[in-house]
Design an enzyme around this catalytic site. Structure first.
Site, mmCIF file in Angstrom:
data_model
loop_
_atom_site.group_PDB
_atom_site.id
_atom_site.type_symbol
_atom_site.label_atom_id
_atom_site.label_comp_id
_atom_site.label_asym_id
_atom_site.label_seq_id
_atom_site.Cartn_x
_atom_site.Cartn_y
_atom_site.Cartn_z
ATOM 1 N N GLY A 94 60.309 -41.643 -18.094
ATOM 2 C CA GLY A 94 59.095 -42.410 -18.401
ATOM 3 C C GLY A 94 58.770 -43.415 -17.309
ATOM 4 O O GLY A 94 58.427 -44.561 -17.586
ATOM 5 N N SER A 102 56.274 -43.431 -15.084
ATOM 6 C CA SER A 102 54.920 -43.443 -14.517
ATOM 7 C C SER A 102 54.217 -44.784 -14.636
ATOM 8 O O SER A 102 53.375 -45.126 -13.816
ATOM 9 C CB SER A 102 54.064 -42.367 -15.195
ATOM 10 N N ARG A 103 54.553 -45.540 -15.680
ATOM 11 C CA ARG A 103 53.793 -46.785 -15.909
ATOM 12 C C ARG A 103 54.655 -47.786 -16.673
ATOM 13 O O ARG A 103 55.802 -47.502 -17.007
ATOM 14 C CB ARG A 103 52.513 -46.479 -16.684
ATOM 15 N N VAL A 140 60.787 -35.298 -22.397
ATOM 16 C CA VAL A 140 62.201 -35.657 -22.331
ATOM 17 C C VAL A 140 62.972 -35.093 -23.533
ATOM 18 O O VAL A 140 64.205 -35.006 -23.509
ATOM 19 C CB VAL A 140 62.321 -37.194 -22.208
ATOM 20 N N ASN A 161 64.411 -44.591 -20.338
ATOM 21 C CA ASN A 161 63.333 -45.533 -20.656
ATOM 22 C C ASN A 161 62.196 -44.887 -21.457
ATOM 23 O O ASN A 161 61.488 -45.594 -22.174
ATOM 24 C CB ASN A 161 62.783 -46.121 -19.342
ATOM 25 N N SER A 196 65.393 -51.724 -28.209
ATOM 26 C CA SER A 196 64.325 -52.665 -28.571
ATOM 27 C C SER A 196 64.868 -53.666 -29.577
ATOM 28 O O SER A 196 65.798 -53.348 -30.340
ATOM 29 C CB SER A 196 63.166 -51.904 -29.214
ATOM 30 N N TYR A 250 60.816 -45.830 -35.338
ATOM 31 C CA TYR A 250 61.135 -46.443 -34.032
ATOM 32 C C TYR A 250 62.408 -47.300 -34.130
ATOM 33 O O TYR A 250 63.285 -47.225 -33.275
ATOM 34 C CB TYR A 250 59.925 -47.282 -33.613
ATOM 35 N N ALA A 302 64.812 -47.005 -36.293
ATOM 36 C CA ALA A 302 65.972 -46.124 -36.491
ATOM 37 C C ALA A 302 66.409 -45.523 -35.154
ATOM 38 O O ALA A 302 67.597 -45.461 -34.829
ATOM 39 C CB ALA A 302 65.629 -45.023 -37.489
ATOM 40 N N LYS A 319 65.826 -46.725 -32.098
ATOM 41 C CA LYS A 319 66.327 -47.741 -31.157
ATOM 42 C C LYS A 319 67.674 -48.306 -31.608
ATOM 43 O O LYS A 319 68.507 -48.673 -30.773
ATOM 44 C CB LYS A 319 65.297 -48.864 -31.002
ATOM 45 N N ILE A 340 56.774 -56.931 -24.720
ATOM 46 C CA ILE A 340 56.470 -56.800 -23.297
ATOM 47 C C ILE A 340 55.044 -56.245 -23.159
ATOM 48 O O ILE A 340 54.680 -55.285 -23.862
ATOM 49 C CB ILE A 340 57.469 -55.827 -22.598
HETATM 50 P P1 NAD Z 1 54.463 -47.093 -22.031
HETATM 51 O O1 NAD Z 1 53.792 -46.390 -23.152
HETATM 52 O O2 NAD Z 1 53.651 -47.964 -21.137
HETATM 53 O O3 NAD Z 1 55.240 -46.028 -21.106
HETATM 54 C C1 NAD Z 1 56.015 -45.013 -21.688
HETATM 55 C C2 NAD Z 1 56.512 -44.068 -20.614
HETATM 56 O O4 NAD Z 1 57.282 -43.046 -21.298
HETATM 57 C C3 NAD Z 1 55.405 -43.344 -19.866
HETATM 58 O O5 NAD Z 1 55.816 -43.077 -18.547
HETATM 59 C C4 NAD Z 1 55.273 -42.025 -20.626
HETATM 60 O O6 NAD Z 1 54.742 -40.956 -19.867
HETATM 61 C C5 NAD Z 1 56.729 -41.778 -20.966
HETATM 62 N N1 NAD Z 1 56.892 -40.852 -22.089
HETATM 63 C C6 NAD Z 1 56.358 -40.940 -23.330
HETATM 64 N N2 NAD Z 1 56.731 -39.878 -24.057
HETATM 65 C C7 NAD Z 1 57.502 -39.094 -23.263
HETATM 66 C C8 NAD Z 1 58.154 -37.861 -23.436
HETATM 67 N N3 NAD Z 1 58.110 -37.187 -24.582
HETATM 68 N N4 NAD Z 1 58.848 -37.337 -22.383
HETATM 69 C C9 NAD Z 1 58.896 -38.002 -21.209
HETATM 70 N N5 NAD Z 1 58.301 -39.181 -20.976
HETATM 71 C C10 NAD Z 1 57.613 -39.720 -22.004
HETATM 72 O O7 NAD Z 1 55.643 -47.908 -22.729
HETATM 73 P P2 NAD Z 1 56.536 -49.166 -22.247
HETATM 74 O O8 NAD Z 1 56.121 -50.330 -23.037
HETATM 75 O O9 NAD Z 1 56.618 -49.229 -20.770
HETATM 76 O O10 NAD Z 1 57.949 -48.717 -22.871
HETATM 77 C C11 NAD Z 1 59.055 -48.261 -22.096
HETATM 78 C C12 NAD Z 1 60.282 -48.308 -22.967
HETATM 79 O O11 NAD Z 1 60.530 -49.651 -23.399
HETATM 80 C C13 NAD Z 1 60.174 -47.480 -24.255
HETATM 81 O O12 NAD Z 1 61.401 -46.863 -24.540
HETATM 82 C C14 NAD Z 1 59.867 -48.526 -25.293
HETATM 83 O O13 NAD Z 1 60.252 -48.106 -26.581
HETATM 84 C C15 NAD Z 1 60.698 -49.682 -24.797
HETATM 85 N N6 NAD Z 1 60.283 -50.986 -25.300
HETATM 86 C C16 NAD Z 1 59.046 -51.481 -25.027
HETATM 87 C C17 NAD Z 1 58.696 -52.718 -25.536
HETATM 88 C C18 NAD Z 1 57.349 -53.333 -25.289
HETATM 89 O O14 NAD Z 1 57.077 -54.414 -25.845
HETATM 90 N N7 NAD Z 1 56.490 -52.744 -24.477
HETATM 91 C C19 NAD Z 1 59.606 -53.453 -26.301
HETATM 92 C C20 NAD Z 1 60.861 -52.917 -26.549
HETATM 93 C C21 NAD Z 1 61.180 -51.687 -26.032
#
Ligand code: NAD
Length: 249
Positions: free
Chosen positions: A13, A15-16, A66, A92, A144, A157, A159, A161, A190
Site C-alpha cells: 500500500g 502509493s499514497r 495484497v 501497511n 491501529s 477493522y 478485529a 488490527k 492520521i
Molecule cells: P490510504 O487509504 O490513504 O492508503 C491505503 C493504501 O493501501 C493505498 O496504497 C492502497 O492502494 C493500498 N491498498 C488498499 N487495499 C489494498 C489491497 N487489497 N491490496 C494492496 N494494497 C491495498 O490509507 P492510510 O491512511 O495511508 O492507511 C495506511 C495504513 O495505516 C492502513 O493499514 C490503515 O489501516 C492504517 N492506519 C491508518 C490510520 C489513519 O488515521 N489514517 C490510523 C491507524 C491505522
C-alpha cells in the site's frame, strides 16, 4: 535494518498516504524500494515512484491485491530474484468498510479481515522464509489504536488490527532466534484519504480527544517505522509503538 549496505525494502500500500511516507522515510540513496497498491489507477503510485527516484532510490511498483497469496508470492519472489535480498517488509496496506455491528454483512467483515490481516500474514510468511535464511530482517505491521481499544462502527477493522498485534507478537517469538525482528505501530488519527471519509463532526471529536492537540501526519508514523527498520532498533522485537499523539497511553 540489520545491514549498513544497500537495503531492499518492500512496502504494501505504498502509493499514497502513510504508505508513501513510509517509502520516503526508508529511502536512502542506492537503496531498493518496492511497493504495491490497489488503487483504481496508477497516478498516485507514479507520484511515489517519482519521489523515490528523486531520492536516489531504485524504485518499483505493482498493482495487485495484497489478499491474493499467489500474486504476493510472485512479486516478492521477483524482488528477491532481482535484488538478492529482503531487509524490510512493512505491512501497511489496509482498508475500512465501516458499519454498525448489527448491520455489518459477513462480506464486509470478511473483506476487511482479508486485506488487513490475511494479506499481512501472507506477506509476513513469504518474507519470513527469506529473512530466516539471511538471518536478518525487520518486519513492521501497521495496526491501529482501534485494534487496541475498539471503535464503534469498526468491528471488522478493529478485529483485523487487534489480530495483527497478536500476529506480530507470535511472529516475533518464532523469528527472534534467526535475528528477524517483528514489531507493530498503532497509529491514532492520521490525515489521509482513509480518514477523509469520516464524517466531519466525528473527525472533529476525534481530533479534540488527542492530547497533543493535532491530527497526525503520515510522516509522523513513517519516521517511527523507519526507526523500527533501522539498526538503532536492533534489540527491539514484539513491540507495539503507539503513534497517536497520546490518544492511547
Ligand atoms: P490510504 O487509504 O490513504 O492508503 C491505503 C493504501 O493501501 C493505498 O496504497 C492502497 O492502494 C493500498 N491498498 C488498499 N487495499 C489494498 C489491497 N487489497 N491490496 C494492496 N494494497 C491495498 O490509507 P492510510 O491512511 O495511508 O492507511 C495506511 C495504513 O495505516 C492502513 O493499514 C490503515 O489501516 C492504517 N492506519 C491508518 C490510520 C489513519 O488515521 N489514517 C490510523 C491507524 C491505522
Amino acid at each position: 535494518m540489520d545491514t549498513e549496505e544497500r537495503r531492499v525494502s518492500l512496502v504494501t500500500g505504498g502509493s499514497r498516504g502513510i504508505g508513501r511516507a513510509i517509502c520516503l522515510a526508508l529511502a536512502r540513496p542506492g537503496d531498493v524500494i518496492a511497493f504495491n497498491h490497489f488503487d483504481p489507477d496508477e497516478s498516485e503510485a507514479e507520484k511515489t515512484l517519482a519521489l523515490l527516484e528523486e531520492a536516489g532510490v531504485t524504485a518499483q511498483a505493482k498493482k495487485f491485491d495484497v489478499a491474493d497469496p499467489a500474486q504476493v508470492q510472485e512479486y516478492l519472489g521477483q524482488v528477491v530474484a532481482e535484488h538478492g535480498r529482503l531487509d524490510a517488509l512493512v505491512n501497511n496496506a489496509g482498508i475500512t468498510m465501516d458499519g454498525l455491528l448489527v448491520r455489518m454483512s459477513l462480506e464486509q467483515f470478511e473483506r476487511v479481515l482479508r486485506v488487513n490481516l490475511v494479506g499481512a500474514f501472507v506477506c509476513l510468511q513469504a518474507a519470513a522464509k527469506i529473512m530466516m535464511k539471511q538471518r536478518s530482517g525487520s518486519i513492521v505491521n501497521v495496526s491501529s489504536v482501534a485494534g487496541v481499544v475498539g471503535n464503534p462502527g469498526q468491528a471488522n477493522y478493529s478485529a483485523a488490527k487487534g489480530g495483527l498485534i497478536a500476529l506480530t507478537k507470535t511472529a516475533a517469538k518464532e523469528l527472534a532466534g534467526r535475528s528477524v525482528r517483528v514489531n507493530a505501530v498503532a497509529p491514532g488519527f492520521i490525515e489521509t484519504e482513509m480518514t477523509k471519509t469520516i464524517p466531519e463532526k466525528l473527525a472533529e471529536a476525534m481530533k479534540a480527544s488527542i492530547p497533543m492537540g493535532r491530527a497526525g501526519q503520515p510522516e509522523d508514523v513513517a519516521d517511527v517505522i523507519a526507526f523500527l527498520c533501522s539498526d538503532a532498533a536492533r534489540y527491539l522485537t514484539g513491540q507495539v509503538l503507539h503513534v497517536s499523539g497520546g490518544m492511547y497511553m
